[in-house]
Motif scaffolding. Structure first.
Motif, PDB file in Angstrom:
ATOM      1  N   HIS A 139       0.467  -1.439  -0.010  1.00 56.26           N
ATOM      2  CA  HIS A 139      -0.068   0.253   0.084  1.00 56.26           C
ATOM      3  C   HIS A 139       1.115   0.973  -0.092  1.00 56.26           C
ATOM      4  CE1 HIS A 139      -3.067  -2.210   1.256  1.00 56.26           C
ATOM      5  NE2 HIS A 139      -2.942  -2.848   1.451  1.00 56.26           N
ATOM      6  N   VAL A 140       0.896   2.320  -1.080  1.00 59.71           N
ATOM      7  CA  VAL A 140       1.350   2.826  -1.070  1.00 59.71           C
ATOM      8  C   VAL A 140       0.974   4.740  -0.684  1.00 59.71           C
ATOM      9  CG1 VAL A 140       3.403   4.597  -2.916  1.00 59.71           C
ATOM     10  CG2 VAL A 140       2.872   2.541  -2.514  1.00 59.71           C
ATOM     11  N   VAL A 141       1.475   5.456   0.320  1.00 59.42           N
ATOM     12  CA  VAL A 141      -0.041   5.783   0.446  1.00 59.42           C
ATOM     13  C   VAL A 141       0.490   7.435   0.720  1.00 59.42           C
ATOM     14  CG1 VAL A 141      -1.345   6.815   2.840  1.00 59.42           C
ATOM     15  CG2 VAL A 141      -0.360   4.209   2.523  1.00 59.42           C
ATOM     16  N   GLY A 142      -0.004   8.462   0.313  1.00 58.80           N
ATOM     17  CA  GLY A 142       0.660   9.865   0.559  1.00 58.80           C
ATOM     18  C   GLY A 142       0.055  11.121   1.228  1.00 58.80           C
ATOM     19  N   PHE A 143       0.938  11.614   2.039  1.00 55.92           N
ATOM     20  CA  PHE A 143       0.109  13.008   2.745  1.00 55.92           C
ATOM     21  C   PHE A 143       0.871  14.252   2.004  1.00 55.92           C
ATOM     22  CE2 PHE A 143       0.625   9.107   5.096  1.00 55.92           C
ATOM     23  CZ  PHE A 143      -0.341   8.655   5.421  1.00 55.92           C
ATOM     24  N   THR A 144       0.165  15.309   3.217  1.00 55.81           N
ATOM     25  CA  THR A 144       0.760  16.441   2.554  1.00 55.81           C
ATOM     26  C   THR A 144       0.675  17.772   4.031  1.00 55.81           C
ATOM     27  OG1 THR A 144      -1.231  17.417   2.150  1.00 55.81           O
ATOM     28  CG2 THR A 144      -0.230  16.014   0.175  1.00 55.81           C
ATOM     29  N   ASP A 145       1.206  18.679   3.445  1.00 59.17           N
ATOM     30  CA  ASP A 145       0.953  19.406   5.135  1.00 59.17           C
ATOM     31  C   ASP A 145      -0.182  19.998   4.727  1.00 59.17           C
ATOM     32  OD1 ASP A 145       1.655  21.381   3.002  1.00 59.17           O
ATOM     33  OD2 ASP A 145       3.446  21.943   3.885  1.00 59.17           O
ATOM     34  N   SER A 146      -0.790  20.822   5.600  1.00 56.51           N
ATOM     35  CA  SER A 146      -1.628  21.464   5.510  1.00 56.51           C
ATOM     36  C   SER A 146      -1.800  23.444   4.235  1.00 56.51           C
ATOM     37  CB  SER A 146      -2.123  22.392   7.004  1.00 56.51           C
ATOM     38  OG  SER A 146      -1.007  22.722   7.306  1.00 56.51           O
TER      39      SER A 146
END
Length: 242
Positions: free
Chosen positions: A147-154
């Motif tokens: 599973h490749v999960v992407g995140f960012t800041d706000s």
């Protein structure tokens, strides 16, 4: 196209599923609206929220093989040891971390700043070397779902952050696929500006929140579906209060 093959049986095509996200930067409930993430199977034009399709998940598990009994823990321990060996340089440079999440699940957390140019989903040459090393291990341990999960800041709008995290996860997954990791094992998840691991009040914290996580779940005989369900919340509760 993603396909699943049983021995001497026709190809099973995955069903297309679309998750509509409706949120705007000024919405106080925007985190809740996108917190579940967007899940997509990688490998072609057909996508599916695999976590909701137990038959499909089981079919994939049977296609790539499954682990049994005490062999599960040993298999994942060997995989972690090899990841640590192959990625020692990147860990020493604080570009990534390798941790255990419980239930024989591994997480390889990679800093987005070490992988992509600003506001881009194109892997840098340095990142390609890193993910190539990861792929070389993953393809040898094929009894796992990736599973490749992407995140960012706000920073930025909710929609932009969701799309950026999705594009970056897809970019990594497609690169892993191009290096020999079977597309049947790969899923991507976009979690945008949710599940923070640090405060967004500082540049250092925002940099930590801009990340990609690779979650490696063992495919266990009789429990194949579990390997393909969505990863748990990967944030730090301290920074994710309502």
């Amino acid at each position: 196209m993603i396909s699943i093959r049983r021995t001497r049986a026709p190809v099973i095509a995955l069903l297309t599923a679309t998750l509509a996200v409706t949120a705007c930067a000024g919405d106080p409930n925007r985190r809740a609206k996108i917190g579940g993430g967007v899940g997509t199977a990688v490998g072609g034009a057909i996508g599916s929220l695999l976590g909701d399709h137990s038959t499909t998940n089981t079919a994939i598990g049977m296609a790539v093989g499954a682990l049994t009994g005490a062999g599960v823990g040993h298999y994942m321990d060997r995989q972690k040891a090899e990841l640590n060996e192959k990625l020692a340089e990147q860990q020493a440079a604080d570009q990534l971390s390798i941790t255990e999440l419980g239930n024989n699940t591994l997480q390889v957390g990679v800093a987005s700043d070490a992988s992509f140019p600003v506001d881009s989903a194109n892997l840098t040459p340095t990142a390609q070397n890193t993910f190539n090393s990861i792929a070389n291990v993953l393809k040898d341990y094929d009894k796992t779902a990736i599973h490749v999960v992407g995140f960012t800041d706000s920073t930025g709008s909710t929609q932009h952050n969701l799309e950026l995290s999705e594009n970056r996860a897809q970019s990594v997954a497609q690169f892993l696929g191009s290096r020999g990791v079977s597309s049947q094992r790969l899923l991507t998840w976009a979690r945008g500006e949710t599940e923070f691991v640090a405060s967004n009040d500082t540049e250092t914290g925002r940099a930590q929140n801009r990340r990609v996580a690779i979650i490696i779940k063992p495919i266990v005989e009789g429990q194949e579906k579990q390997a393909f369900t969505a990863p748990p919340n990967l944030g730090n509760p301290q920074f994710n209060s309502p």
